[in-house]
Write an enzyme that holds these catalytic residues in place. Structure first.
Site, mmCIF file in Angstrom:
data_model
loop_
_atom_site.group_PDB
_atom_site.id
_atom_site.type_symbol
_atom_site.label_atom_id
_atom_site.label_comp_id
_atom_site.label_asym_id
_atom_site.label_seq_id
_atom_site.Cartn_x
_atom_site.Cartn_y
_atom_site.Cartn_z
ATOM 1 N N SER A 46 -6.333 -7.912 -6.234
ATOM 2 C CA SER A 46 -5.123 -8.542 -5.701
ATOM 3 C C SER A 46 -4.754 -7.994 -4.333
ATOM 4 O O SER A 46 -5.235 -6.936 -3.913
ATOM 5 C CB SER A 46 -3.931 -8.369 -6.650
ATOM 6 O OG SER A 46 -3.224 -7.188 -6.331
ATOM 7 N N THR A 47 -3.850 -8.710 -3.707
ATOM 8 C CA THR A 47 -3.345 -8.347 -2.385
ATOM 9 C C THR A 47 -2.588 -7.013 -2.406
ATOM 10 O O THR A 47 -2.404 -6.375 -1.372
ATOM 11 C CB THR A 47 -2.441 -9.493 -1.874
ATOM 12 O OG1 THR A 47 -2.118 -9.251 -0.532
ATOM 13 C CG2 THR A 47 -1.153 -9.605 -2.662
ATOM 14 N N LYS A 48 -2.156 -6.588 -3.592
ATOM 15 C CA LYS A 48 -1.347 -5.371 -3.690
ATOM 16 C C LYS A 48 -2.150 -4.109 -3.394
ATOM 17 O O LYS A 48 -1.561 -3.058 -3.129
ATOM 18 C CB LYS A 48 -0.683 -5.284 -5.061
ATOM 19 C CG LYS A 48 0.307 -6.396 -5.312
ATOM 20 C CD LYS A 48 1.482 -6.338 -4.353
ATOM 21 C CE LYS A 48 2.504 -7.423 -4.630
ATOM 22 N NZ LYS A 48 3.620 -7.395 -3.701
ATOM 23 N N ASP A 49 -3.491 -4.194 -3.413
ATOM 24 C CA ASP A 49 -4.307 -3.036 -2.997
ATOM 25 C C ASP A 49 -3.934 -2.618 -1.582
ATOM 26 O O ASP A 49 -3.932 -1.437 -1.247
ATOM 27 C CB ASP A 49 -5.802 -3.410 -2.983
ATOM 28 C CG ASP A 49 -6.402 -3.461 -4.368
ATOM 29 O OD1 ASP A 49 -5.675 -3.240 -5.351
ATOM 30 O OD2 ASP A 49 -7.623 -3.734 -4.459
ATOM 31 N N ALA A 52 -0.559 -0.659 -1.594
ATOM 32 C CA ALA A 52 -0.689 0.640 -2.274
ATOM 33 C C ALA A 52 -1.382 1.629 -1.341
ATOM 34 O O ALA A 52 -0.890 2.745 -1.116
ATOM 35 C CB ALA A 52 -1.470 0.476 -3.574
#
Ligand code: PMP
Length: 344
Positions: A46-49, A52
């Site tokens: 996901s784009t959340k990597d 983070a």
């Protein structure tokens, strides 16, 4: 076939530089060219990597975070997975405060990635000491040297996309992009990417996707928080019942809303037509593009980039389950279920 045969030191080196893939069939009859920025190609799917890694490395640069320190967040979704993954490689403790509504699968996944998970009661107000917000806040105060990611109210969320997603899209489209279509949850993706693109070309149109039941579209139009807009909906990850400071509303030209049902069917259609097995909000973003096409938003010179935030595997018991679709009443004469397996 892809020719990149590079060997990587660890999984974090694979974050970002996700492909832009031309949509060929689902856009049949549309005016312009349509490309998906497929964030499922990140190692955490996901784009959340991106956020983070960026937020944690910013804390390291500022000397706030040292090996063995603790990272805290309130999420059972993609951000939790990405923080857990980055923490493993970099040697941090990861604490995630999640709602008791989170599925067992999600909690098991986070545990597998080494996170310490606090399961907090879902139906208590945000200021109750047992709520996941308050539990995260308390742990942050108690644990010396801990970092609270706080993605909805952390401007570094936007900066992560200003520094990666924006430049990548600019380069991949050779500066030809005319429209960016992206879901808005924390707003980090859309506003950070938009800020970079608008610096390059202020005429690029930025369109946010919101859910019915969320306040974002109305807030964008009136700058007033209208509680009447808020009611439960099923799409996870986009829209919100509060105004996140990680969203720069001035960067967004307009919002459009999509229904749970249309987003689910369009997600399934992406798999059938483009071979792209992506998440519920990817279906929502694509559904938004269909609505924009019907409104006459595009012409033959349009170069439209649509962000697909995550992978379909996280929605097996939701939009990719015929049983779930049936329970929601989403199958009708217009929309049939997938073909049944043949028992031999
Ligand atoms: N889709 C999914 C699946 C998400 O988890 C999120 C993040 N909440 C979004 C879209 C929206 O991205 P952003 O938070 O950057 O606005």
């Amino acid at each position: 076939m892809k020719e990149d045969l590079q060997v990587y030191d660890n999984v974090l080196q694979l974050i970002g530089n996700t492909p832009l893939i031309h949509l060929n069939k689902i856009t049949n009859g549309f005016k312009g060219n349509f490309f998906a920025k497929v964030e499922a190609f990140n190692p955490g799917h996901s784009t959340k990597d991106r956020i983070a890694l960026y937020i944690i490395e910013e804390a390291e640069r500022k000397g706030i975070l040292k090996p063995g320190d603790t990272i805290i967040e309130t999420t059972s979704g993609n951000t939790g997975f990405s923080i857990a993954m980055v923490s493993i490689i970099k040697g941090y403790e990861c604490i995630l405060a999640v709602s008791s509504k989170s599925s067992k699968d999600k909690i098991d996944m986070l545990k597998t990635m080494g996170a310490k998970v606090y399961v907090c009661p879902a139906n208590v107000p945000a200021d109750d000491p047992r709520s996941y917000y308050q539990v995260a806040r308390r742990l942050h105060q108690e644990i010396k040297g801990s970092v609270y990611i706080n993605q909805y109210f952390n401007e570094l969320n936007m900066d992560a996309h200003f520094n990666s997603t924006g430049p990548e899209i600019w380069k991949q489209t050779e500066g030809k992009i005319t429209h960016l279509v992206a879901c808005s949850g924390t707003g980090g993706t859309i506003s950070g990417t938009a800020r970079f693109l608008k610096e390059k070309n202020p005429d690029i149109k930025i369109i946010g996707i919101d859910a019915f039941g969320s306040v974002l579209k109305k807030y964008h139009e009136t700058r007033e928080f209208d509680e009447e807009e808020i009611y439960p909906y099923r799409i996870e990850g986009l829209g919100k019942n509060l105004i996140p400071t990680a969203t720069d509303f001035d960067m967004i030209d307009k919002f459009i809303k999509v229904t749970d049902e249309d987003a689910a069917h369009t997600g399934r259609e992406l798999a059938r037509t483009e071979g792209l097995f992506v998440g519920y909000t990817s279906g929502a973003a694509m559904q938004g593009v269909k609505q924009l096409q019907a409104e006459g938003e595009f012409d033959k010179n349009s170069e439209v980039v649509i962000v697909f935030p995550d992978h379909g595997s996280r929605y097996m018991s939701k939009i990719y389950s015929d049983d779930w679709m049936n329970e929601q009443g989403f199958f009708d004469t217009q929309h049939e279920s997938t073909s049944q397996p043949i028992e031999v």
